[in-house]
Motif scaffolding. Structure first.
Motif, PDB file in Angstrom:
ATOM      1  N   VAL A  96      -9.246  -4.029 -14.636  1.00 47.21           N
ATOM      2  CA  VAL A  96      -9.766  -3.595 -13.443  1.00 47.21           C
ATOM      3  C   VAL A  96     -10.912  -4.438 -12.676  1.00 47.21           C
ATOM      4  O   VAL A  96     -11.901  -4.919 -13.361  1.00 47.21           O
ATOM      5  CB  VAL A  96     -10.143  -2.118 -13.529  1.00 47.21           C
ATOM      6  N   THR A  99      -9.405  -9.525  -8.195  1.00 48.57           N
ATOM      7  CA  THR A  99      -8.490  -9.389  -6.999  1.00 48.57           C
ATOM      8  C   THR A  99      -6.785  -9.684  -7.116  1.00 48.57           C
ATOM      9  O   THR A  99      -5.928  -9.304  -6.397  1.00 48.57           O
ATOM     10  CB  THR A  99      -8.850 -10.632  -5.918  1.00 48.57           C
ATOM     11  N   VAL A 101      -3.277  -8.533  -9.064  1.00 53.45           N
ATOM     12  CA  VAL A 101      -2.640  -7.383  -9.591  1.00 53.45           C
ATOM     13  C   VAL A 101      -2.676  -6.808 -10.612  1.00 53.45           C
ATOM     14  O   VAL A 101      -2.302  -7.818 -11.718  1.00 53.45           O
ATOM     15  CB  VAL A 101      -1.153  -7.505  -9.134  1.00 53.45           C
ATOM     16  N   ASN A 102      -3.341  -5.988 -11.195  1.00 56.86           N
ATOM     17  CA  ASN A 102      -4.016  -5.821 -12.534  1.00 56.86           C
ATOM     18  C   ASN A 102      -2.701  -4.615 -13.249  1.00 56.86           C
ATOM     19  O   ASN A 102      -2.865  -3.422 -13.124  1.00 56.86           O
ATOM     20  CB  ASN A 102      -5.210  -5.191 -12.670  1.00 56.86           C
ATOM     21  N   GLU A 103      -1.662  -5.306 -13.576  1.00 56.36           N
ATOM     22  CA  GLU A 103      -0.592  -4.487 -14.455  1.00 56.36           C
ATOM     23  C   GLU A 103      -1.021  -3.976 -15.495  1.00 56.36           C
ATOM     24  O   GLU A 103      -1.960  -4.388 -16.253  1.00 56.36           O
ATOM     25  CB  GLU A 103       0.830  -5.266 -14.545  1.00 56.36           C
TER      26      GLU A 103
ATOM     27  N   PHE B  34       5.537  -1.800  -9.184  1.00 53.87           N
ATOM     28  CA  PHE B  34       5.991  -2.452 -10.534  1.00 53.87           C
ATOM     29  C   PHE B  34       7.314  -2.181 -10.914  1.00 53.87           C
ATOM     30  O   PHE B  34       7.818  -0.904 -10.560  1.00 53.87           O
ATOM     31  CB  PHE B  34       4.949  -2.347 -11.583  1.00 53.87           C
ATOM     32  N   TYR B  36       9.165  -1.705 -14.605  1.00 48.41           N
ATOM     33  CA  TYR B  36       8.992  -1.784 -16.056  1.00 48.41           C
ATOM     34  C   TYR B  36      10.324  -1.588 -16.591  1.00 48.41           C
ATOM     35  O   TYR B  36      11.065  -0.825 -16.344  1.00 48.41           O
ATOM     36  CB  TYR B  36       7.968  -1.065 -16.794  1.00 48.41           C
ATOM     37  N   PHE B  51       2.539  -7.310  -4.883  1.00 48.69           N
ATOM     38  CA  PHE B  51       0.958  -7.130  -4.431  1.00 48.69           C
ATOM     39  C   PHE B  51       1.127  -7.253  -2.862  1.00 48.69           C
ATOM     40  O   PHE B  51       0.435  -6.375  -2.017  1.00 48.69           O
ATOM     41  CB  PHE B  51       0.187  -7.997  -5.039  1.00 48.69           C
ATOM     42  N   PHE B 100      -1.844   4.941 -11.833  1.00 48.23           N
ATOM     43  CA  PHE B 100      -0.420   4.405 -11.720  1.00 48.23           C
ATOM     44  C   PHE B 100       0.570   5.586 -11.703  1.00 48.23           C
ATOM     45  O   PHE B 100       0.284   6.637 -12.450  1.00 48.23           O
ATOM     46  CB  PHE B 100      -0.192   3.559 -12.782  1.00 48.23           C
TER      47      PHE B 100
END
Lengths: 115, 112
Positions: A96, A99, A101-103, B34, B36, B51, B100
């Motif tokens: 977190v 910049t 995308v933090n999947e 996303f 999955y 994104f 999420f």
């Protein structure tokens, strides 16, 4: 070991038992999550920890108690559960504050059965 | 509240058939999306993510998804499925916070 690990993989407990689920992430992430996965239902977000501080608690009953002693470890303490709490409990982590995308990266889950 | 919905609960295809799984999200602002996949007995793995930029996103194993803002959709596609694609597929969205939102999942069975 790499990724996100969870122990135990399977757990059977009675309604009066106390048990704990453990999650460990080896990815250097700073956020960790607990989800409940039940059949035919969306993944239910239970708790979110950012930098070891709990930021979300989605109306989860108090019989579920999370603990995050550091950014790599997350526990879910269970006591006096109900049969409807039987489900797959998933742990996830993400990074977190960047910049990109933090999947989320998921562990294999703990299959919990409450008798 | 934000949400993600998946229209197909269970899809059965023959090998080499084309696949399209529907996903719609409710959030109107900036959103990350996303897909999955969860193979039998395995944990959730990321297939692809969106994104910004090119709305057509390519992921692993020949999967792609197209972000259509006007339709609030992010459908998953594959031109020719294989038996090994049999799995549960989950669409997810993330808003500007750190929450999420997952759909209910689509179970795909590919018949050899």
């Amino acid at each position: 070991e790499t990724g996100v690990t969870q122990t135990p993989r399977h757990l059977v407990m009675g309604m009066t038992n106390k048990k704990s689920l453990k999650c460990e992430q080896h990815l250097g992430h700073n956020a960790m999550y607990w989800y409940k996965q039940s059949a035919k239902k969306p993944l239910e977000l239970m708790f979110v920890y950012n930098f070891k501080e709990q930021t979300e608690n989605n109306s989860v009953p108090s019989r579920f108690s999370p603990e995050c002693p550091n950014s790599s470890h997350l526990f879910l303490h269970l006591h006096t559960l109900q049969p409807e709490d039987s489900a797959l409990y998933l742990c996830a982590s993400s990074q977190v504050g960047t910049t990109s995308v933090n999947e989320q990266f998921f562990g294999p889950g703990t299959r919990l059965t409450v008798l | 509240a934000q949400s993600v919905s998946q229209h197909n609960h269970h899809v059965i295809l023959s090998e080499a058939a084309s696949l399209e799984l529907g996903c719609n999200y409710s959030y109107g602002g900036t959103v990350n999306l996303f897909w999955y996949v969860q193979y039998p007995g395995q944990h959730l793995q990321l297939l692809l993510k969106y994104f910004s930029g090119d709305p057509l996103v390519k992921g692993i194993k020949g999967f792609e998804a197209e972000f259509i803002k006007s339709k609030f959709s992010f459908n998953l596609r594959k031109p020719s499925v294989q038996w090994s694609d049999t799995a549960e597929y989950f669409c997810a969205g993330r808003d500007t916070g750190n929450q999420f939102y997952f759909g209910t999942g689509t179970s795909l069975t590919v018949i050899p």
